[in-house]
Scaffold this active site. Structure first.
Site, PDB file in Angstrom:
ATOM      1  CG  HIS A   1     -12.029  -1.722   9.629  1.00 33.06           C
ATOM      2  ND1 HIS A   1     -12.296  -0.234   9.545  1.00 33.06           N
ATOM      3  CD2 HIS A   1     -11.460  -1.874  10.439  1.00 33.06           C
ATOM      4  CE1 HIS A   1     -11.803   0.038  10.761  1.00 33.06           C
ATOM      5  NE2 HIS A   1     -11.120  -0.490  11.489  1.00 33.06           N
TER       6      HIS A   1
ATOM      7  NE  ARG B   1      -8.195  -9.448  -3.677  1.00 30.62           N
ATOM      8  CZ  ARG B   1      -9.398  -8.926  -2.996  1.00 30.62           C
ATOM      9  NH1 ARG B   1     -10.699  -8.864  -3.649  1.00 30.62           N
ATOM     10  NH2 ARG B   1      -9.223  -8.047  -2.063  1.00 30.62           N
TER      11      ARG B   1
ATOM     12  CE  LYS C   1      -4.094  -1.783   2.084  1.00 30.68           C
ATOM     13  NZ  LYS C   1      -3.905  -3.418   1.894  1.00 30.68           N
TER      14      LYS C   1
ATOM     15  CD  GLU D   1      -4.504   5.871   4.141  1.00 29.63           C
ATOM     16  OE1 GLU D   1      -3.620   5.495   2.943  1.00 29.63           O
ATOM     17  OE2 GLU D   1      -5.519   5.411   4.295  1.00 29.63           O
TER      18      GLU D   1
END
Length: 669
Positions: free
Chosen positions: A235, A292, A116, A200
């Protein structure tokens, strides 16, 4: 086109890929672990090979065994599905070295988006907007905390190599950062073998909107519009829909073009999803790219009339994309609900057991891309790798099925989803079906007031206090228990073996308990049925008819229908779109379980102890965390059920424990 492919996955996605392959005349090879020898995906494929023990790291993640299986069976290509090895660049490279086609993006694209941190740096250079945060390689705990302090709370910790909601923590205060970081890293290393994290800014009331992209080897790249995946728990997505409510054409085009730019930046080929976090004001930021097919791809298929698995196969075989951007359009609205074996009332704790009864809503046999396409899609579609009699084990994700509905507009799709959920009947383990129905019918979801905190913000409405079982359900349960004693609805009273008496009334009492407590039902046998009294209510009941598990009763002047399934002392009643669970017998028989909100002192399922948060002799308050166990790739905190003293820790970190075992000795104050 390929003649034979191996599907390197299990469950519903393996069944989904096999369905398209069968339609295209492609033979399929399944692989399975010891736990999946009798699984549905094994049955629907043309061939199947065993690849190892139940734990995924010893079977589905052993790509050398999967490649050997493909070569041994003469498969020309491998479809990785999603999860497991679908985003593993070493697997993609190994397929190429073995002369096999990897039905997915190039290893270089997986590598670029697999981290990421690296992906965000790449997107920044491609002018794709990013959320403020730290995405670098410095993993020193004090440094990361300093970055979080500088960004400003709340912040989101996210596993750099993660996905599926694993290895993510929201941190509200600086003093909570250290514990959250340890937990995040621990879950990340267990799930992905990599404990690196990024930090973040956590946006308030954000929406999660993702764009489906597709690219081929001829330089073509398109976006197949967006999906709104804002409704989440832990999440992880719960409900998905396409298109996103309230999306303007200008914003849709901007997000689509940004997603295509992201794909082109890494030389992408195949199906991919670019995920954005969107503010309520319309601004959006790149989160990550999943290299994917996604779990929620069916909603895109329903509104575009495409078969994304067929597209994957054609692109992997070197063909160009079937459609250009100007040939794509949106038709109608689609919703997907993920039906899980889990207990929403207990923090969505996964449930383990055998599916003893499974009845689903009527669904059309949906074949994406075949027939009328988007002009006449199936109204209800069910993608599942679980059948009646199958077991949900602790080794894999507890998804039972994906329920997908289509409507001409969102309101029609909502109505169909509500009706379809009402028709689901599942017995044998806890499920989220009733919760999904409440969620779909809730005011904020109905009016599309969506964001990732919807479930928590409306917790009181979505998790209402337990209500005593209503009279119709009690009547159905009583009728099922007394079935066979005669024919209280009519017939020869002298031929019956029930409780009717010519002189006087026989009264029988049945004790039931439910989530709200216990109830005693008094039944008075009559010439034509019973008199029934419970909770201060009284009614006359007569059996009108029975077919298999379905009972039809006349309750005073109303007709009541429902299915009743007995499972030992438990009676399951499905009526009026609800599933009522009643325990017949002594309502105090199970009252001694030591349990509390946030945890219990016995293992809720098989798992491993990963952290001890207390010590022998510690005096703790109610709700204090005592230990953490990991099960089904998720961490679960065991909390004190009351104020008291920890007398003994019965297991150490790293110990495997069975479901129901006592984890520690505790004396309440």
């Amino acid at each position: 086109m390929f003649q034979k492919i191996l599907i390197a996955n299990r469950g519903e996605i393996a069944c989904r890929v096999a369905a398209t392959a069968r339609r295209l005349g492609i033979k399929t090879v399944a692989v399975y672990s010891d736990a999946d020898a009798g699984a549905k995906h094994v049955a629907v494929c043309d061939e199947a090979l065993a690849i190892g023990p139940a734990p995924s790291k010893e079977s589905y993640l052993r790509y050398e065994k999967i490649i050997q299986a493909a070569l041994a069976t003469g498969a020309q290509a491998i479809h990785p599905g999603y999860g497991f090895l679908s985003e593993n660049e070493e697997f993609a490279d190994s397929c190429a070295r073995a002369g096999l086609v990897f039905i997915g993006p190039p290893a270089s694209a997986i590598r670029a988006m697999g981290s990421k941190s690296a992906a965000k740096a790449l997107m920044e250079s491609a002018d794709v907007p990013l959320v403020p945060g730290y995405h670098g390689e410095n993993q020193d705990a004090d440094f990361l905390r300093g970055q979080a302090d500088a960004i400003g709370y709340p912040v989101l910790l996210k596993a750099s190599a993660g996905g599926g909601g694993k290895g993510m923590r929201i941190v509200e205060r600086s003093e909570d950062f250290e514990a959250a970081l340890k937990s995040c890293k621990r879950e990340a290393i267990n799930s992905f073998g990599d404990d690196r994290v990024l930090v973040e800014k956590y946006l308030i009331r954000p929406r999660h909107i993702e764009i489906q992209v597709f690219a081929d080897t001829h330089g073509n790249c398109v976006y197949l519009y967006e999906r709104d995946c804002s409704v989440q728990r832990r999440h992880q997505k719960v409900l998905e829909e396409a298109p996103a409510p309230g999306m303007s054409e200008t914003r849709r085009r901007s997000m689509g073009q940004a997603a295509v730019a992201a794909a082109r930046a890494v030389g992408y080929v195949g199906a991919g999803t670019v995920e954005f976090i969107a503010n309520q004001d319309g601004s959006f930021y790149f989160m990550e790219m999943n290299t994917r097919l996604q779990v929620e791809h069916p909603v895109t298929e329903m509104i575009t009339g495409t078969d994304l698995v067929e597209w994957q196969l054609r692109v992997a075989a070197g063909e160009p994309l079937p459609l250009r951007q100007d040939e794509l359009s949106i038709h109608g609205h689609a919703l997907e609900a993920r039906i899980y074996a889990e207990n929403p009332e207990k923090g969505f704790l996964p449930s383990i057991g055998t599916v003893r009864r499974l009845r689903t809503p009527a669904a059309a046999h949906f074949e994406p891309g075949a027939g009328a396409g988007a002009a006449d899609p199936a109204a209800v579609r069910i993608d599942s790798g679980v059948r009646e009699g199958d077991a949900i084990s602790p080794f894999y994700d507890p998804m039972i099925a994906k329920l997908i509905v289509w409507g001409r507009d969102r309101d029609e799709a909502l109505a169909r989803m509500s009706q379809a959920l009402a028709e689901y009947q599942l017995v044998g383990l806890a499920t989220n079906v009733a919760f999904l129905k409440r969620l779909v019918e809730s005011a904020p979801y109905s009016r599309a007031d969506l964001d990732t905190g919807l479930i928590e913000r409306h917790r009181d409405a979505l998790f209402p206090p337990a209500q005593a079982t209503a009279l119709p359900a009690l009547a159905l349960a009583a009728a099922a228990l007394l079935d066979g004693e005669g024919h209280p609805g009519g017939g020869d009273p002298w031929a019956g073996t029930g409780g009717w008496r010519m002189n006087g009334t026989l009264v029988r009492r049945l004790a039931f308990s439910d989530e709200a407590g216990s109830q005693v039902v008094e039944l008075g046998y009559q010439r034509q049925g019973w008199s029934l009294q419970a909770g201060g209510q009284r009614a006359s009941v007569a059996l009108v008819g029975r077919e298999d598990t379905q009972f039809t009763l006349r309750l005073d002047d109303a007709v009541v229908r429902g299915n009743v399934v007995r499972e030992g002392e438990t009676v399951h009643v499905f009526t009026g779109g609800r599933h009522v669970t009643l325990h017949h017998g002594d309502p105090l028989a199970h009252a001694g379980e030591l349990e509390a909100e946030g945890g219990r002192l016995t293992a809720p399922m098989p798992g491993k102890i990963v952290a001890l948060l207390t010590e022998k002799g510690a005096v703790v308050e109610k709700g204090a965390p005592l230990l953490i166990m990991e099960a089904m790739k998720m961490e679960h905190t065991i909390a004190a059920p009351a104020g008291g003293t920890v007398e003994e820790l019965l297991y150490a970190v790293g110990d495997q424990v069975s479901e129901g075992v006592q984890l520690l000795a505790f004396k309440a104050a």
